[in-house]
Design an enzyme around this catalytic site. Structure first.
Site, mmCIF file in Angstrom:
data_model
loop_
_atom_site.group_PDB
_atom_site.id
_atom_site.type_symbol
_atom_site.label_atom_id
_atom_site.label_comp_id
_atom_site.label_asym_id
_atom_site.label_seq_id
_atom_site.Cartn_x
_atom_site.Cartn_y
_atom_site.Cartn_z
ATOM 1 N N GLY A 4 -19.732 46.660 2.056
ATOM 2 C CA GLY A 4 -19.110 47.703 2.871
ATOM 3 C C GLY A 4 -18.431 47.159 4.115
ATOM 4 O O GLY A 4 -17.743 47.885 4.810
ATOM 5 N N CYS A 5 -18.648 45.882 4.386
ATOM 6 C CA CYS A 5 -17.976 45.246 5.520
ATOM 7 C C CYS A 5 -16.678 44.620 5.016
ATOM 8 O O CYS A 5 -16.659 43.980 3.973
ATOM 9 C CB CYS A 5 -18.842 44.147 6.125
ATOM 10 S SG CYS A 5 -20.226 44.758 7.058
ATOM 11 N N GLU A 6 -15.613 44.817 5.779
ATOM 12 C CA GLU A 6 -14.333 44.233 5.411
ATOM 13 C C GLU A 6 -14.368 42.714 5.547
ATOM 14 O O GLU A 6 -13.815 41.986 4.741
ATOM 15 C CB GLU A 6 -13.238 44.818 6.305
ATOM 16 C CG GLU A 6 -11.859 44.700 5.737
ATOM 17 C CD GLU A 6 -10.871 45.507 6.538
ATOM 18 O OE1 GLU A 6 -10.260 44.924 7.451
ATOM 19 O OE2 GLU A 6 -10.730 46.709 6.264
ATOM 20 N N SER A 7 -15.037 42.245 6.589
ATOM 21 C CA SER A 7 -15.206 40.796 6.755
ATOM 22 C C SER A 7 -16.546 40.403 6.139
ATOM 23 O O SER A 7 -17.352 41.252 5.770
ATOM 24 C CB SER A 7 -15.165 40.428 8.240
ATOM 25 O OG SER A 7 -16.138 41.149 8.948
#
Length: 152
Positions: free
Chosen positions: A63-66
């Site tokens: 769920g984290c873009e990075s």
């Protein structure tokens, strides 16, 4: 999250201290978003980097873009976390989250209201939707780790 054979030592978890009385005033007293952003990046530098061997897919927060990695350990009913990211701003946000939960019991962690916490710090409305989603994913992973650990 911690299923892999590689895991940080217990000392790595208990050695991470993030004192809210020291850290949070730099955000609440910042005059504008630029000062908060700078404080956030400086806070991220206080987190020790995870060793490359610990940057396992099984520890990645979805769920984290990075890229962000999270490890959890329960010790005597208290919950401790190690986390890292390859993005400076995310690493600072991780440090803010850990400031609120490090060494706390399951009930305290479950009760964390991320929106209220970020409102108090003056960060609400300042983060992009993708960053907000990533921070929410991290907070949920932190809460889930505490709950799952207590079920064992």
């Amino acid at each position: 999250m911690n299923d892999n054979k590689l895991s940080p030592s217990t000392e790595a978890f208990t050695g991470l201290t993030l004192d809210p009385q020291e850290i949070l005033p730099s955000f609440t007293q910042a005059a504008n978003w630029q000062e908060r952003y700078r404080a956030l990046m400086l806070l991220g530098k206080r987190l020790p980097p995870l060793a490359e061997a610990l940057r396992q897919e099984s520890a990645q927060v979805r769920g984290c873009e990075s890229n962000a990695w999270l490890y959890h350990r329960e010790i005597d009913g208290r919950h401790y976390y190690l986390a890292d990211s390859d993005a400076r701003i995310v690493k600072g946000l991780i440090a803010l989250l850990l400031t609120a939960v490090q060494g706390q019991d399951k009930k305290t962690i479950a009760a964390l209201d991320l929106h209220e916490y970020f409102d108090r710090l003056g960060l609400s409305g300042q983060l992009s939707p993708s960053r907000t989603n990533g921070v929410l994913a991290l907070a949920e992973a932190i809460k889930a780790a505490a709950v799952e650990s207590s079920k064992r």
